[in-house]
Design an enzyme around this catalytic site. Structure first.
Site, short mmCIF file in Angstrom:
data_model
loop_
_atom_site.label_atom_id
_atom_site.label_comp_id
_atom_site.label_asym_id
_atom_site.label_seq_id
_atom_site.Cartn_x
_atom_site.Cartn_y
_atom_site.Cartn_z
N LYS A 66 0.82 -1.49 -0.16
CA LYS A 66 0.53 0.23 0.03
C LYS A 66 0.89 1.40 0.11
CE LYS A 66 -4.52 -2.24 1.49
NZ LYS A 66 -5.22 -1.94 3.25
N ASN A 87 -4.89 1.97 -1.35
CA ASN A 87 -5.78 0.53 -1.38
C ASN A 87 -6.53 0.63 -2.85
OD1 ASN A 87 -8.10 1.91 -1.03
ND2 ASN A 87 -8.67 0.41 -0.28
N ASP A 103 -10.39 2.42 2.60
CA ASP A 103 -10.30 1.30 3.94
C ASP A 103 -10.80 2.11 4.86
OD1 ASP A 103 -9.09 -0.85 2.80
OD2 ASP A 103 -6.88 -0.09 3.43
N ALA A 128 -2.65 2.41 16.53
CA ALA A 128 -2.26 3.55 15.47
C ALA A 128 -1.40 3.15 14.38
CB ALA A 128 -1.35 4.56 16.77
N GLY A 130 -0.90 1.72 9.61
CA GLY A 130 -1.26 1.70 9.03
C GLY A 130 -2.80 1.70 9.19
N LYS A 156 3.29 6.48 19.02
CA LYS A 156 2.97 6.54 17.67
C LYS A 156 1.18 7.16 17.33
CE LYS A 156 4.62 2.36 16.00
NZ LYS A 156 4.08 1.29 15.31
P1 ATR Z 1 -1.78 -2.39 10.50
O1 ATR Z 1 -0.93 -1.84 9.08
O2 ATR Z 1 -2.19 -3.67 10.62
O3 ATR Z 1 -2.62 -1.70 11.31
P2 ATR Z 1 0.95 -1.62 11.45
O4 ATR Z 1 1.91 -0.61 10.93
O5 ATR Z 1 2.23 -3.06 12.10
O6 ATR Z 1 0.15 -2.91 10.79
O7 ATR Z 1 0.91 -1.74 13.04
C1 ATR Z 1 -0.23 -3.12 14.41
C2 ATR Z 1 -0.73 -2.07 15.14
O8 ATR Z 1 -1.19 -3.10 16.20
C3 ATR Z 1 0.13 -1.43 16.20
O9 ATR Z 1 -0.91 -0.23 17.00
C4 ATR Z 1 0.61 -2.68 17.07
O10 ATR Z 1 1.06 -1.29 18.30
P3 ATR Z 1 2.83 -0.75 18.30
O11 ATR Z 1 2.20 0.47 17.77
O12 ATR Z 1 2.30 -0.67 20.11
O13 ATR Z 1 3.67 -1.88 17.85
C5 ATR Z 1 -0.80 -2.92 17.20
N1 ATR Z 1 -0.22 -4.03 17.87
C6 ATR Z 1 -0.19 -5.21 17.15
N2 ATR Z 1 0.22 -5.86 17.81
C7 ATR Z 1 -0.70 -5.62 19.05
C8 ATR Z 1 -1.02 -6.65 20.79
N3 ATR Z 1 -0.03 -8.27 20.57
N4 ATR Z 1 -1.43 -5.62 21.94
C9 ATR Z 1 -1.47 -4.23 21.83
N5 ATR Z 1 -1.62 -3.51 20.27
C10 ATR Z 1 -0.88 -4.54 19.39
#
Ligand code: ATR
Length: 271
Positions: A66, A87, A103, A128, A130, A156
């Site tokens: 993306k 997207n 999205d 926070a 994508g 973030k």
């Molecule tokens: P996406 O594009 O799907 O949002 P990403 O940019 O990698 O993927 O973001 C993942 C999000 O899920 C983030 O907000 C992440 O928190 P961090 O910024 O602290 O990494 C959150 N996340 C992933 N696994 C988590 C968990 N087990 N508990 C809480 N937050 C989680």
């Protein structure tokens, strides 16, 4: 030649997009074909350019492309610009490529379909990354009262507030300090993939609170199980967001808005 569309991703084998767009096309009597294309992780742009050279008119883009799709666009919608990700790619009549991000509109459409108007509501967005970033502007534009973003990594969430504060009432607080209840809680994190639940207080849930997990699956997601166990009025998963973003892309390409209900029940039955 039949109008040609595709979804690009890696992996792509399990994408539901060809089925969704195939059903939209049948329902709206649009003559088009829609395929899934596996782009090499280091050659998304070349793969998309080849598709365009072979009369491709538009494409959806999924993980992990993306941001690369965003980078190749000649023109961007405001929503794509602010999301920092695209997207939906459309080849314009002069050959330039326009990028959209549907999205967030897909999410808002699904929230409204399932819960009614969002006007005046107090919404908590968890995460926070994508996925969260793509939804902030459409949520703020849905006439909500206030959007609060919390994230495991607080910085973030602060960055998102900085980007979007000019568009509406948006703020953040440390995730472990959540204490008041919200009308709607949206989980945009990938925590349900690993069976985890973000560290928000159960005090965020009151008897009228509805919860939405962007993840979906045959079984209840871990976040939705947690929400219902703590008294949420309703907890729904993100299958409707998937179909909703596809419907918005279809509208951009074909200028026809397909219905989502038939597709949704079909997909649900196949989970
Ligand atoms: P996406 O594009 O799907 O949002 P990403 O940019 O990698 O993927 O973001 C993942 C999000 O899920 C983030 O907000 C992440 O928190 P961090 O910024 O602290 O990494 C959150 N996340 C992933 N696994 C988590 C968990 N087990 N508990 C809480 N937050 C989680």
């Amino acid at each position: 030649m039949t109008d040609r569309y595709a979804v690009f991703g890696n992996p792509i084998r399990h994408s539901k997009s060809p089925k969704i767009h195939g059903m939209f096309a049948a329902e709206t009597a649009q003559l088009l074909c829609y395929e899934a294309i596996l782009a090499p992780v280091d050659a998304f742009e070349a793969s998309f350019r080849t598709f365009v050279a072979n009369q491709g008119l538009g494409a959806n883009v999924t993980v992990p492309f993306k941001e690369q799709a965003f980078a190749l666009c000649d023109e961007l919608s405001e929503q794509a610009q602010l999301a920092g990700a695209v997207n939906t790619l459309s080849v314009l009549s002069d050959g330039r490529v326009r990028g959209d991000n549907t999205d967030g509109l897909g999410l808002v459409a699904d929230l409204q379909r399932q819960f009614g108007s969002l006007k005046g509501l107090n919404i908590l967005l968890v995460g926070a990354g994508g996925a969260a970033r793509g939804c902030v502007l459409p949520l703020l534009q849905a006439d909500i009262a206030k959007l609060t973003i919390v994230n495991r990594t607080q910085s973030k969430a602060e960055a998102l507030v900085d980007i979007f504060s000019q568009f509406g009432n948006i703020s953040t607080l440390p995730i472990e300090h959540t204490a008041q209840s919200y009308d709607v809680i949206i989980n945009s994190t990938s925590s349900s993939l690993s069976g985890d639940v973000p560290n928000i207080s159960s005090q965020t849930i009151a008897e009228d609170t509805v919860c939405y997990d962007m993840m979906y699956g045959k079984e209840q997601t871990s976040f939705n199980s947690w929400a219902l166990a703590h008294g949420a009025k309703q907890a729904v998963d993100g299958l409707g967001m998937l179909v909703g973003q596809a419907a918005q892309s279809f509208l951009i390409w074909r200028n026809v808005k397909p219905g989502v209900e038939t597709v949704l029940s079909q997909l649900r039955s196949e989970l």
